[in-house]
Design a protein around this motif. Sequence first.
Motif, PDB file in Angstrom:
ATOM      1  N   LEU A  13      22.251  -6.616  24.854  1.00  0.00           N
ATOM      2  CA  LEU A  13      21.369  -6.787  23.695  1.00  0.00           C
ATOM      3  C   LEU A  13      21.776  -7.848  22.686  1.00  0.00           C
ATOM      4  N   ILE A  14      23.042  -8.164  22.615  1.00  0.00           N
ATOM      5  CA  ILE A  14      23.502  -9.034  21.535  1.00  0.00           C
ATOM      6  C   ILE A  14      23.532 -10.494  21.981  1.00  0.00           C
ATOM      7  N   PRO A  15      22.797 -11.361  21.259  1.00  0.00           N
ATOM      8  CA  PRO A  15      22.845 -12.797  21.574  1.00  0.00           C
ATOM      9  C   PRO A  15      24.153 -13.414  21.084  1.00  0.00           C
ATOM     10  N   ASN A  16      24.513 -14.529  21.672  1.00  0.00           N
ATOM     11  CA  ASN A  16      25.718 -15.240  21.236  1.00  0.00           C
ATOM     12  C   ASN A  16      25.513 -15.923  19.891  1.00  0.00           C
ATOM     13  N   GLU A  17      24.288 -16.377  19.637  1.00  0.00           N
ATOM     14  CA  GLU A  17      23.967 -17.031  18.362  1.00  0.00           C
ATOM     15  C   GLU A  17      22.583 -16.593  17.918  1.00  0.00           C
ATOM     16  N   ILE A  18      22.362 -16.661  16.598  1.00  0.00           N
ATOM     17  CA  ILE A  18      21.048 -16.387  16.016  1.00  0.00           C
ATOM     18  C   ILE A  18      20.749 -17.505  15.027  1.00  0.00           C
ATOM     19  N   HIS A  19      19.540 -18.078  15.150  1.00  0.00           N
ATOM     20  CA  HIS A  19      19.119 -19.154  14.247  1.00  0.00           C
ATOM     21  C   HIS A  19      17.680 -18.912  13.804  1.00  0.00           C
ATOM     22  N   HIS A  20      17.300 -19.558  12.711  1.00  0.00           N
ATOM     23  CA  HIS A  20      15.924 -19.445  12.239  1.00  0.00           C
ATOM     24  C   HIS A  20      14.971 -20.240  13.123  1.00  0.00           C
ATOM     25  N   GLU A  21      15.423 -21.394  13.631  1.00  0.00           N
ATOM     26  CA  GLU A  21      14.573 -22.224  14.490  1.00  0.00           C
ATOM     27  C   GLU A  21      15.448 -23.027  15.443  1.00  0.00           C
ATOM     28  N   VAL A  22      14.843 -23.519  16.505  1.00  0.00           N
ATOM     29  CA  VAL A  22      15.600 -24.226  17.530  1.00  0.00           C
ATOM     30  C   VAL A  22      16.314 -25.466  16.988  1.00  0.00           C
ATOM     31  N   GLU A  23      15.726 -26.091  15.974  1.00  0.00           N
ATOM     32  CA  GLU A  23      16.332 -27.309  15.434  1.00  0.00           C
ATOM     33  C   GLU A  23      17.698 -27.056  14.789  1.00  0.00           C
ATOM     34  N   GLN A  24      18.023 -25.811  14.494  1.00  0.00           N
ATOM     35  CA  GLN A  24      19.320 -25.484  13.903  1.00  0.00           C
ATOM     36  C   GLN A  24      20.427 -25.348  14.950  1.00  0.00           C
ATOM     37  N   ASP A 126      12.770 -16.058  21.407  1.00  0.00           N
ATOM     38  CA  ASP A 126      12.513 -15.352  20.147  1.00  0.00           C
ATOM     39  C   ASP A 126      12.535 -13.832  20.277  1.00  0.00           C
ATOM     40  N   GLN A 127      12.727 -13.305  21.490  1.00  0.00           N
ATOM     41  CA  GLN A 127      12.694 -11.853  21.666  1.00  0.00           C
ATOM     42  C   GLN A 127      13.965 -11.326  22.307  1.00  0.00           C
ATOM     43  N   LEU A 128      14.475 -10.284  21.704  1.00  0.00           N
ATOM     44  CA  LEU A 128      15.683  -9.630  22.197  1.00  0.00           C
ATOM     45  C   LEU A 128      15.428  -8.954  23.542  1.00  0.00           C
ATOM     46  N   PHE A 129      14.297  -8.228  23.635  1.00  0.00           N
ATOM     47  CA  PHE A 129      14.033  -7.410  24.820  1.00  0.00           C
ATOM     48  C   PHE A 129      13.566  -8.198  26.036  1.00  0.00           C
ATOM     49  N   THR A 130      13.274  -9.457  25.885  1.00  0.00           N
ATOM     50  CA  THR A 130      12.880 -10.265  27.037  1.00  0.00           C
ATOM     51  C   THR A 130      13.869 -11.413  27.241  1.00  0.00           C
ATOM     52  N   ASP A 131      13.931 -12.306  26.287  1.00  0.00           N
ATOM     53  CA  ASP A 131      14.740 -13.520  26.430  1.00  0.00           C
ATOM     54  C   ASP A 131      16.243 -13.235  26.439  1.00  0.00           C
ATOM     55  N   VAL A 132      16.713 -12.504  25.456  1.00  0.00           N
ATOM     56  CA  VAL A 132      18.156 -12.257  25.340  1.00  0.00           C
ATOM     57  C   VAL A 132      18.650 -11.354  26.469  1.00  0.00           C
ATOM     58  N   TYR A 141      24.667 -18.002  28.174  1.00  0.00           N
ATOM     59  CA  TYR A 141      24.903 -17.989  26.733  1.00  0.00           C
ATOM     60  C   TYR A 141      23.525 -17.828  26.095  1.00  0.00           C
ATOM     61  N   THR A 142      23.366 -16.861  25.199  1.00  0.00           N
ATOM     62  CA  THR A 142      22.029 -16.585  24.668  1.00  0.00           C
ATOM     63  C   THR A 142      21.920 -16.918  23.184  1.00  0.00           C
ATOM     64  N   ILE A 143      20.761 -17.483  22.844  1.00  0.00           N
ATOM     65  CA  ILE A 143      20.468 -17.835  21.455  1.00  0.00           C
ATOM     66  C   ILE A 143      19.102 -17.255  21.093  1.00  0.00           C
ATOM     67  N   LEU A 144      19.092 -16.444  20.053  1.00  0.00           N
ATOM     68  CA  LEU A 144      17.866 -15.849  19.540  1.00  0.00           C
ATOM     69  C   LEU A 144      17.410 -16.642  18.327  1.00  0.00           C
ATOM     70  N   VAL A 145      16.131 -17.004  18.305  1.00  0.00           N
ATOM     71  CA  VAL A 145      15.554 -17.682  17.142  1.00  0.00           C
ATOM     72  C   VAL A 145      14.455 -16.803  16.560  1.00  0.00           C
ATOM     73  N   ASP A 146      14.154 -17.029  15.285  1.00  0.00           N
ATOM     74  CA  ASP A 146      13.060 -16.300  14.658  1.00  0.00           C
ATOM     75  C   ASP A 146      11.742 -16.702  15.308  1.00  0.00           C
ATOM     76  N   PRO A 147      10.819 -15.759  15.431  1.00  0.00           N
ATOM     77  CA  PRO A 147       9.511 -16.120  15.971  1.00  0.00           C
ATOM     78  C   PRO A 147       8.780 -17.081  15.048  1.00  0.00           C
ATOM     79  N   LEU A 148       8.077 -18.044  15.631  1.00  0.00           N
ATOM     80  CA  LEU A 148       7.318 -19.008  14.830  1.00  0.00           C
ATOM     81  C   LEU A 148       6.186 -18.337  14.068  1.00  0.00           C
TER      82      LEU A 148
END
Length: 171
Positions: A13-24, A126-132, A141-148
């Motif tokens: 469940l836990i991503p390696n990184e979390i960002h507001h948007e991909v550009e970060q 952008d989703q924990l239950f699918t992407d991460v 290595y997983t990165i979760l971003v906020d949904p647009l």
Amino acid sequence: MFRSYLEIFKTLLIPNEIHHEVEQIDEGTLYNKGFRTIFLDIDNTVMGYSEREISLKKATWVKRVIASGFKVYIVSNNSGFRRINRVAKELNITGTYFSMKPFSFSFRDLANRYNIDFTKSITIGDQLFTDVIGGNWCKTYTILVDPLDKKLSFIKTLQRELELYLIKKFK
């Protein structure tokens, strides 16, 4: 035994990184760490659900990541072949649709076809239950971003609240 279940959940469940948007995302640092492949979600990660074309800002980011040396592959649960194909052609990358994340079928298919090493791969979505979970399942290595789209359906809002709760709980 209960502790081992918690460790499994945490690993998935836990991503390696979390960002507001991909550009970060700092692709230079990730490249220097040896990562070479990105599995990229489309809907609500680089395109809103209602958008028909990828924005210049997001397209520029994808092209910058590719210029940095990454191979980028779309892994989308969207069932619309035309939507995903249009984005893939615009970005000049390969993509899969109806991927059924979090299951690893599409990740493994791409890995087999293009000789991708999961240990040198990143999954961004952008989703924990699918992407991460899908990325963690394959040991990328997983990165979760906020949904647009901040205005989500009732079900997606509940899902997002549960995702944020679980991230706080397990971190």
